[in-house]
Design an enzyme around this catalytic site. Structure first.
Site: not given
Length: 264
Positions: A79, A171, A175, A204-205
């Protein structure tokens, strides 16, 4: 005023609130994107899953199509590559028909030793994926949706955009910019196209595997939830914002963060 019959019919429709819709989920092969793609297909949508790794998208697409009976397609796309995004929309619409729902979920949050050691390359990469790509997709997809009479865009942002720290500043700054884009695109393509954002808390990824468990446990003591979220816990908010009961909701930032924003 809605009649009783209309209200009952609308409530019953929530069993498959996205029936007949076509959705594109970026970063859809894992983490929160994967859970959203699964939920959307289960809710009746045909789903295009996009990420940099097409093999991962293909594996999910095959399994999800078999489980739900919906059409699910796989697409390789970075992207952060501006020129790739309009062709991506063409691919999705050639395969599944006009796009009704866009989920800008793809994101990156690389670590760094200190703010002084953040390289220009890292900074540019973070903004390319988290801001530039979603901007271009919203502009291109939103124009198509508006011309056809309607659609929905859902951005996945971070609660860190409102509570940044030195350890994740590029980051969270990106965002924060995505939050601003949400308001601007809601104005540009309203009233027919709705644009909303989920402010996601710690989940929790795969990204969480790099976190120090002791630090997370210590931080979580102050959160109302006292824990990080499970990926599937993003689904309710995503289905609401993209479904038939959020027709008066646009330009909104919805926190799904276990109460992290409410913590001291």
């Amino acid at each position: 005023m809605t009649s009783l019959e209309e209200a009952v019919a609308a409530a019953r429709a929530t069993d498959r609130p996205l029936l007949g819709r076509t959705a594109l989920v970026t970063g859809g092969s894992r983490g929160l994107g994967r859970e959203i793609a699964i939920a959307f297909a289960a809710a009746g949508a045909d789903v295009a899953v996009a990420s940099r790794k097409k093999d991962a998208c293909e594996a999910l697409a095959e399994e999800l199509a078999a489980a739900t009976g919906q059409r699910v397609t796989a697409h390789a796309a970075h992207v952060g590559d501006w020129g790739r995004l309009e062709p991506l929309l063409d691919e999705v619409e050639d395969a599944l028909g006009p796009l009704d729902v866009l989920v800008n979920n793809a994101g990156i949050a690389p670590t760094y030793p200190s703010l002084a050691e953040v390289s220009e390359e890292l900074f540019d990469k973070v903004f390319a994926v988290n801001v530039k790509g979603p901007f271009r997709l919203m502009a291109a997809a939103g124009r198509r949706m508006a011309a056809r009479g309607g659609g929905v865009v859902l951005n996945i942002s971070s609660m860190g955009s409102l509570r940044p720290t030195a350890g994740d500043l590029p980051y969270t700054a990106a965002k924060s910019a995505l939050n601003t884009l949400t308001a601007g695109f809601a104005q540009e393509y309203g009233p027919s196209v709705r644009v909303n954002t989920i402010l996601a808390g710690p989940f929790a990824t795969d990204i969480s595997k790099a976190w120090d468990p002791a630090v997370v446990e210590r931080m979580a003591r102050d959160w109302p939830s006292r824990r990080v979220g499970e990926p599937g816990e993003i689904v309710g908010a995503a289905l609401y914002l993209c479904g038939p009961h959020a027709t008066y909701t646009t330009g909104a930032l919805l926190a799904v963060d276990g109460g992290r924003l409410a913590a001291p």
